[in-house]
Write an enzyme that holds these catalytic residues in place. Structure first.
Site, PDB file in Angstrom:
ATOM      1  CB  SER A  12      -0.911   0.034   1.228  1.00  0.00           C
ATOM      2  OG  SER A  12      -1.444   1.343   1.357  1.00  0.00           O
ATOM      3  CG  HIS A  37      -3.848  -1.696  -1.661  1.00  0.00           C
ATOM      4  ND1 HIS A  37      -4.951  -2.459  -1.972  1.00  0.00           N
ATOM      5  CD2 HIS A  37      -4.216  -0.941  -0.602  1.00  0.00           C
ATOM      6  CE1 HIS A  37      -5.941  -2.179  -1.149  1.00  0.00           C
ATOM      7  NE2 HIS A  37      -5.521  -1.238  -0.299  1.00  0.00           N
ATOM      8  CG  ASP A  39      -5.102   2.173   1.022  1.00  0.00           C
ATOM      9  OD1 ASP A  39      -6.051   1.378   0.860  1.00  0.00           O
ATOM     10  OD2 ASP A  39      -3.990   1.818   1.461  1.00  0.00           O
ATOM     11  CG  MET A  41      -8.334   6.783   2.915  1.00  0.00           C
ATOM     12  SD  MET A  41      -7.446   6.731   4.483  1.00  0.00           S
ATOM     13  CE  MET A  41      -6.631   5.130   4.333  1.00  0.00           C
ATOM     14  CG  HIS A  70      -9.237  -0.092  -0.318  1.00  0.00           C
ATOM     15  ND1 HIS A  70      -8.610  -0.339   0.893  1.00  0.00           N
ATOM     16  CD2 HIS A  70     -10.575  -0.191  -0.063  1.00  0.00           C
ATOM     17  CE1 HIS A  70      -9.516  -0.557   1.819  1.00  0.00           C
ATOM     18  NE2 HIS A  70     -10.714  -0.467   1.275  1.00  0.00           N
ATOM     19  CG  MET A  72     -11.275   2.825   2.396  1.00  0.00           C
ATOM     20  SD  MET A  72      -9.702   2.771   3.254  1.00  0.00           S
ATOM     21  CE  MET A  72      -8.603   2.957   1.854  1.00  0.00           C
ATOM     22  CG  MET A 141     -11.596  -3.443   5.292  1.00  0.00           C
ATOM     23  SD  MET A 141     -10.166  -2.924   4.309  1.00  0.00           S
ATOM     24  CE  MET A 141      -9.191  -2.008   5.496  1.00  0.00           C
ATOM     25  N   GLY A 146      -8.824   3.488   7.408  1.00  0.00           N
ATOM     26  CA  GLY A 146      -8.551   4.911   7.621  1.00  0.00           C
ATOM     27  C   GLY A 146      -7.083   5.231   7.819  1.00  0.00           C
ATOM     28  CG  PHE A 147      -5.670   6.223  10.476  1.00  0.00           C
ATOM     29  CD1 PHE A 147      -5.229   7.512  10.166  1.00  0.00           C
ATOM     30  CD2 PHE A 147      -6.936   6.065  11.031  1.00  0.00           C
ATOM     31  CE1 PHE A 147      -6.032   8.619  10.420  1.00  0.00           C
ATOM     32  CE2 PHE A 147      -7.748   7.165  11.282  1.00  0.00           C
ATOM     33  CZ  PHE A 147      -7.294   8.446  10.980  1.00  0.00           C
ATOM     34  N   GLY A 148      -2.821   3.580   8.132  1.00  0.00           N
ATOM     35  CA  GLY A 148      -1.843   2.501   8.124  1.00  0.00           C
ATOM     36  C   GLY A 148      -1.320   2.273   9.537  1.00  0.00           C
ATOM     37  N   GLY A 149      -0.618   1.176   9.706  1.00  0.00           N
ATOM     38  CA  GLY A 149       0.087   0.930  10.957  1.00  0.00           C
ATOM     39  C   GLY A 149      -0.774   0.522  12.129  1.00  0.00           C
ATOM     40  CG  ASP A 177      -6.236  -3.133   3.131  1.00  0.00           C
ATOM     41  OD1 ASP A 177      -5.146  -2.867   3.675  1.00  0.00           O
ATOM     42  OD2 ASP A 177      -6.860  -2.319   2.421  1.00  0.00           O
ATOM     43  N   GLY A 178      -4.740  -4.738   6.156  1.00  0.00           N
ATOM     44  CA  GLY A 178      -4.574  -4.130   7.471  1.00  0.00           C
ATOM     45  C   GLY A 178      -3.814  -4.998   8.446  1.00  0.00           C
ATOM     46  N   GLY A 199       1.210  -2.212   4.130  1.00  0.00           N
ATOM     47  CA  GLY A 199       1.784  -0.882   4.023  1.00  0.00           C
ATOM     48  C   GLY A 199       3.026  -0.758   4.870  1.00  0.00           C
ATOM     49  CB  SER A 200       3.498   0.023   8.457  1.00  0.00           C
ATOM     50  OG  SER A 200       2.472  -0.830   8.859  1.00  0.00           O
TER      51      SER A 200
HETATM   52  C1  DX5 Z   1      -6.260   1.049   5.753  1.00  0.00           C
HETATM   53  C2  DX5 Z   1      -5.800   0.837   4.335  1.00  0.00           C
HETATM   54  C3  DX5 Z   1      -4.664  -0.100   4.224  1.00  0.00           C
HETATM   55  C4  DX5 Z   1      -3.432   0.336   4.921  1.00  0.00           C
HETATM   56  C5  DX5 Z   1      -2.715  -0.879   5.414  1.00  0.00           C
HETATM   57  O1  DX5 Z   1      -7.397   1.823   5.771  1.00  0.00           O
HETATM   58  O2  DX5 Z   1      -6.855   0.350   3.533  1.00  0.00           O
HETATM   59  O3  DX5 Z   1      -4.402  -0.461   2.881  1.00  0.00           O
HETATM   60  O4  DX5 Z   1      -2.585   1.114   4.146  1.00  0.00           O
HETATM   61  O5  DX5 Z   1      -1.647  -0.444   6.192  1.00  0.00           O
HETATM   62  P1  DX5 Z   1      -0.865  -1.418   7.173  1.00  0.00           P
HETATM   63  O6  DX5 Z   1      -0.330  -2.547   6.363  1.00  0.00           O
HETATM   64  O7  DX5 Z   1       0.212  -0.514   7.701  1.00  0.00           O
HETATM   65  O8  DX5 Z   1      -1.837  -1.870   8.216  1.00  0.00           O
HETATM   66 ZN    ZN Z   2      -6.411  -0.525   1.479  1.00  0.00          ZN
END
Ligand code: DX5
Ligand code: ZN
Length: 230
Positions: A12, A37, A39, A41, A70, A72, A141, A146-149, A177-178, A199-200
Protein backbone atom coordinates in the site's frame (compact mmCIF):
# COMPACT_ATOMS: atom_id res chain seq x y z
CA UNK A 1 -9.09 -24.41 -5.91
CA UNK A 2 -7.69 -21.19 -4.54
CA UNK A 3 -4.94 -23.04 -2.66
CA UNK A 4 -3.23 -23.70 -5.97
CA UNK A 5 -2.85 -19.95 -6.58
CA UNK A 6 0.33 -18.22 -5.47
CA UNK A 7 0.09 -15.57 -2.77
CA UNK A 8 0.20 -12.03 -4.15
CA UNK A 9 1.76 -9.19 -2.17
CA UNK A 10 0.20 -5.75 -2.70
CA UNK A 11 2.17 -2.97 -0.98
CA UNK A 12 0.00 0.00 0.00
CA UNK A 13 1.48 3.32 -1.10
CA UNK A 14 -0.24 4.87 1.93
CA UNK A 15 3.08 4.08 3.66
CA UNK A 16 5.24 5.48 0.81
CA UNK A 17 6.79 8.95 0.51
CA UNK A 18 3.86 11.00 -0.80
CA UNK A 19 6.26 13.41 -2.53
CA UNK A 20 7.87 10.60 -4.52
CA UNK A 21 5.19 8.12 -5.59
CA UNK A 22 6.72 7.41 -9.01
CA UNK A 23 10.05 6.24 -7.65
CA UNK A 24 8.42 4.48 -4.68
CA UNK A 25 6.27 2.42 -7.08
CA UNK A 26 9.32 1.56 -9.21
CA UNK A 27 11.16 0.54 -6.04
CA UNK A 28 8.49 -1.83 -4.71
CA UNK A 29 7.92 -3.37 -8.14
CA UNK A 30 11.65 -3.96 -8.62
CA UNK A 31 11.71 -5.53 -5.16
CA UNK A 32 9.02 -8.10 -5.94
CA UNK A 33 5.61 -6.49 -5.41
CA UNK A 34 2.87 -8.27 -7.37
CA UNK A 35 0.35 -5.41 -7.26
CA UNK A 36 0.31 -1.76 -6.20
CA UNK A 37 -2.46 -0.97 -3.69
CA UNK A 38 -3.82 2.58 -3.75
CA UNK A 39 -5.88 3.78 -0.76
CA UNK A 40 -8.38 6.51 -1.59
CA UNK A 41 -9.92 8.19 1.50
CA UNK A 42 -12.49 10.95 1.66
CA UNK A 43 -12.52 12.23 5.26
CA UNK A 44 -16.18 11.18 5.46
CA UNK A 45 -16.50 7.42 5.05
CA UNK A 46 -13.18 7.14 6.90
CA UNK A 47 -11.56 9.74 9.18
CA UNK A 48 -8.63 10.48 6.88
CA UNK A 49 -7.99 12.10 3.49
CA UNK A 50 -5.59 10.95 0.80
CA UNK A 51 -6.03 11.71 -2.89
CA UNK A 52 -8.37 11.50 -5.86
CA UNK A 53 -8.50 10.52 -9.54
CA UNK A 54 -5.92 13.06 -10.84
CA UNK A 55 -3.21 11.64 -8.63
CA UNK A 56 -4.20 8.06 -9.44
CA UNK A 57 -3.97 8.95 -13.13
CA UNK A 58 -0.56 10.59 -12.64
CA UNK A 59 0.94 7.55 -10.93
CA UNK A 60 -0.63 5.05 -13.33
CA UNK A 61 2.22 5.38 -15.82
CA UNK A 62 4.66 4.23 -13.15
CA UNK A 63 2.75 1.00 -12.46
CA UNK A 64 3.81 -1.96 -14.59
CA UNK A 65 1.99 -4.63 -12.53
CA UNK A 66 -1.63 -4.22 -11.39
CA UNK A 67 -3.14 -1.05 -9.93
CA UNK A 68 -5.48 -2.10 -7.13
CA UNK A 69 -7.59 0.92 -6.12
CA UNK A 70 -9.34 0.71 -2.74
CA UNK A 71 -12.08 3.32 -2.48
CA UNK A 72 -12.88 4.30 1.11
CA UNK A 73 -15.35 6.94 -0.03
CA UNK A 74 -19.09 7.58 0.16
CA UNK A 75 -20.84 8.05 -2.13
CA UNK A 76 -18.87 5.85 -4.53
CA UNK A 77 -20.94 5.77 -7.71
CA UNK A 78 -20.27 9.35 -8.90
CA UNK A 79 -16.52 8.61 -8.95
CA UNK A 80 -16.35 5.16 -10.56
CA UNK A 81 -15.88 6.42 -14.12
CA UNK A 82 -13.14 8.83 -13.01
CA UNK A 83 -11.13 6.07 -11.31
CA UNK A 84 -11.64 3.77 -14.28
CA UNK A 85 -10.42 6.51 -16.63
CA UNK A 86 -7.49 7.14 -14.28
CA UNK A 87 -6.32 3.63 -15.09
CA UNK A 88 -7.30 1.43 -12.16
CA UNK A 89 -7.21 -2.29 -12.98
CA UNK A 90 -9.29 -3.27 -9.95
CA UNK A 91 -11.76 -0.93 -8.24
CA UNK A 92 -12.86 -1.98 -4.76
CA UNK A 93 -15.83 -0.37 -3.01
CA UNK A 94 -17.05 -0.88 0.55
CA UNK A 95 -20.26 -2.73 1.27
CA UNK A 96 -20.92 -0.18 4.03
CA UNK A 97 -20.50 2.89 1.79
CA UNK A 98 -24.15 3.12 0.79
CA UNK A 99 -27.45 1.31 0.32
CA UNK A 100 -26.78 0.21 -3.26
CA UNK A 101 -23.58 -1.80 -3.29
CA UNK A 102 -25.09 -4.21 -5.84
CA UNK A 103 -25.54 -1.32 -8.26
CA UNK A 104 -22.03 -0.08 -7.47
CA UNK A 105 -20.46 -3.44 -8.35
CA UNK A 106 -22.50 -3.55 -11.58
CA UNK A 107 -21.24 -0.06 -12.42
CA UNK A 108 -17.62 -1.05 -11.81
CA UNK A 109 -18.01 -4.11 -14.02
CA UNK A 110 -19.69 -1.86 -16.59
CA UNK A 111 -16.47 0.13 -16.97
CA UNK A 112 -14.62 -3.06 -17.95
CA UNK A 113 -12.56 -3.04 -14.76
CA UNK A 114 -12.39 -5.81 -12.20
CA UNK A 115 -14.75 -5.29 -9.25
CA UNK A 116 -13.78 -5.65 -5.60
CA UNK A 117 -16.01 -5.68 -2.52
CA UNK A 118 -14.51 -4.63 0.84
CA UNK A 119 -15.96 -5.66 4.20
CA UNK A 120 -15.29 -3.70 7.39
CA UNK A 121 -14.42 -5.70 10.52
CA UNK A 122 -17.95 -5.14 11.88
CA UNK A 123 -19.71 -6.54 8.81
CA UNK A 124 -20.84 -10.17 8.77
CA UNK A 125 -19.44 -12.31 5.98
CA UNK A 126 -22.98 -13.42 5.03
CA UNK A 127 -23.62 -9.90 3.70
CA UNK A 128 -21.28 -10.71 0.81
CA UNK A 129 -23.20 -13.82 -0.29
CA UNK A 130 -25.72 -12.15 -2.65
CA UNK A 131 -22.92 -10.11 -4.22
CA UNK A 132 -20.25 -12.70 -4.95
CA UNK A 133 -21.18 -13.26 -8.57
CA UNK A 134 -20.50 -9.55 -9.21
CA UNK A 135 -17.05 -9.73 -7.58
CA UNK A 136 -13.59 -10.50 -8.88
CA UNK A 137 -12.14 -9.88 -5.42
CA UNK A 138 -13.41 -9.63 -1.84
CA UNK A 139 -11.29 -7.61 0.58
CA UNK A 140 -11.53 -8.53 4.26
CA UNK A 141 -10.46 -5.52 6.33
CA UNK A 142 -8.36 -6.72 9.23
CA UNK A 143 -8.25 -3.18 10.69
CA UNK A 144 -10.88 -0.45 10.73
CA UNK A 145 -10.10 1.47 7.54
CA UNK A 146 -8.55 4.91 7.62
CA UNK A 147 -4.95 4.57 8.70
CA UNK A 148 -1.84 2.50 8.12
CA UNK A 149 0.09 0.93 10.96
CA UNK A 150 -2.87 -0.35 13.00
CA UNK A 151 -3.04 -3.63 14.88
CA UNK A 152 -4.39 -6.71 13.09
CA UNK A 153 -7.86 -7.74 14.34
CA UNK A 154 -7.69 -11.50 14.93
CA UNK A 155 -11.45 -12.04 14.93
CA UNK A 156 -11.38 -11.55 11.15
CA UNK A 157 -9.54 -14.82 10.53
CA UNK A 158 -12.78 -16.80 10.87
CA UNK A 159 -14.38 -14.44 8.36
CA UNK A 160 -11.62 -15.22 5.87
CA UNK A 161 -12.17 -18.95 6.38
CA UNK A 162 -15.93 -18.62 5.87
CA UNK A 163 -15.50 -16.43 2.81
CA UNK A 164 -13.06 -18.89 1.27
CA UNK A 165 -15.63 -21.66 1.75
CA UNK A 166 -18.47 -19.51 0.36
CA UNK A 167 -16.44 -18.73 -2.77
CA UNK A 168 -15.63 -22.38 -3.46
CA UNK A 169 -14.35 -22.84 -7.00
CA UNK A 170 -15.41 -19.44 -8.29
CA UNK A 171 -12.57 -17.27 -9.65
CA UNK A 172 -12.77 -14.68 -6.86
CA UNK A 173 -9.66 -13.59 -4.98
CA UNK A 174 -9.68 -13.09 -1.20
CA UNK A 175 -7.68 -10.02 -0.24
CA UNK A 176 -6.58 -9.07 3.29
CA UNK A 177 -6.00 -5.42 4.20
CA UNK A 178 -4.57 -4.13 7.47
CA UNK A 179 -1.95 -5.16 9.98
CA UNK A 180 -0.35 -7.74 7.68
CA UNK A 181 3.14 -8.72 8.92
CA UNK A 182 5.23 -11.90 8.72
CA UNK A 183 3.49 -12.87 11.99
CA UNK A 184 -0.12 -12.35 10.84
CA UNK A 185 0.29 -13.35 7.15
CA UNK A 186 0.38 -17.10 7.89
CA UNK A 187 -2.86 -16.88 9.89
CA UNK A 188 -4.82 -15.49 6.94
CA UNK A 189 -2.98 -17.57 4.34
CA UNK A 190 -3.99 -20.73 6.18
CA UNK A 191 -7.59 -19.48 6.19
CA UNK A 192 -7.65 -18.96 2.41
CA UNK A 193 -6.24 -15.52 1.60
CA UNK A 194 -4.85 -14.93 -1.91
CA UNK A 195 -3.72 -11.28 -1.85
CA UNK A 196 -2.02 -9.60 1.10
CA UNK A 197 -2.02 -5.80 1.26
CA UNK A 198 0.77 -4.48 3.46
CA UNK A 199 1.78 -0.88 4.02
CA UNK A 200 3.98 -0.32 7.04
CA UNK A 201 5.38 -3.86 7.02
CA UNK A 202 6.68 -3.41 3.43
CA UNK A 203 7.96 0.16 3.60
CA UNK A 204 9.63 0.02 7.03
CA UNK A 205 13.40 0.37 6.99
CA UNK A 206 13.72 1.24 3.30
CA UNK A 207 13.55 4.20 0.93
CA UNK A 208 13.87 4.90 -2.78
CA UNK A 209 17.60 5.37 -2.16
CA UNK A 210 17.78 2.10 -0.24
CA UNK A 211 15.05 -0.20 -1.59
CA UNK A 212 16.57 -3.53 -0.54
CA UNK A 213 14.65 -3.59 2.77
CA UNK A 214 11.40 -3.40 0.74
CA UNK A 215 12.43 -6.63 -0.97
CA UNK A 216 13.41 -8.31 2.28
CA UNK A 217 10.09 -7.28 3.83
CA UNK A 218 8.09 -8.57 0.85
CA UNK A 219 9.98 -11.88 0.88
CA UNK A 220 9.43 -12.28 4.64
CA UNK A 221 5.67 -11.78 4.30
CA UNK A 222 5.41 -14.00 1.21
CA UNK A 223 7.56 -16.75 2.71
CA UNK A 224 5.58 -16.86 5.94
CA UNK A 225 2.28 -16.91 4.05
CA UNK A 226 3.27 -19.58 1.53
CA UNK A 227 4.57 -21.86 4.28
CA UNK A 228 1.17 -21.73 5.93
CA UNK A 229 -0.90 -22.49 2.85
CA UNK A 230 -2.63 -25.81 2.95
C1 DX5 B 1 -6.26 1.05 5.75
C2 DX5 B 1 -5.80 0.84 4.33
C3 DX5 B 1 -4.66 -0.10 4.22
C4 DX5 B 1 -3.43 0.34 4.92
C5 DX5 B 1 -2.71 -0.88 5.41
O1 DX5 B 1 -7.40 1.82 5.77
O2 DX5 B 1 -6.85 0.35 3.53
O3 DX5 B 1 -4.40 -0.46 2.88
O4 DX5 B 1 -2.58 1.11 4.15
O5 DX5 B 1 -1.65 -0.44 6.19
P1 DX5 B 1 -0.87 -1.42 7.17
O6 DX5 B 1 -0.33 -2.55 6.36
O7 DX5 B 1 0.21 -0.51 7.70
O8 DX5 B 1 -1.84 -1.87 8.22
ZN1 ZN C 1 -6.41 -0.52 1.48
Amino acid sequence: MTQARAIKIAPSILSADFADFGREIAAIESQGADWVHVDVMDGHFVPNLTFGPPLVKAIRRHVTTVMDVHLMIAPVDPFIDAFAEAGADIITAHLEAGPHIHRTLQAIRGTGKKAGLALNPGTAVEAAAPLLDLCDLVCVMTVNPGFGGQKFIHSQIDKVRSLHAMIGDRPILVEIDGGVTPETAPLVAAAGADVLVAGSAVFSGGSVANPAPYGANIRAIRGAAEAARV
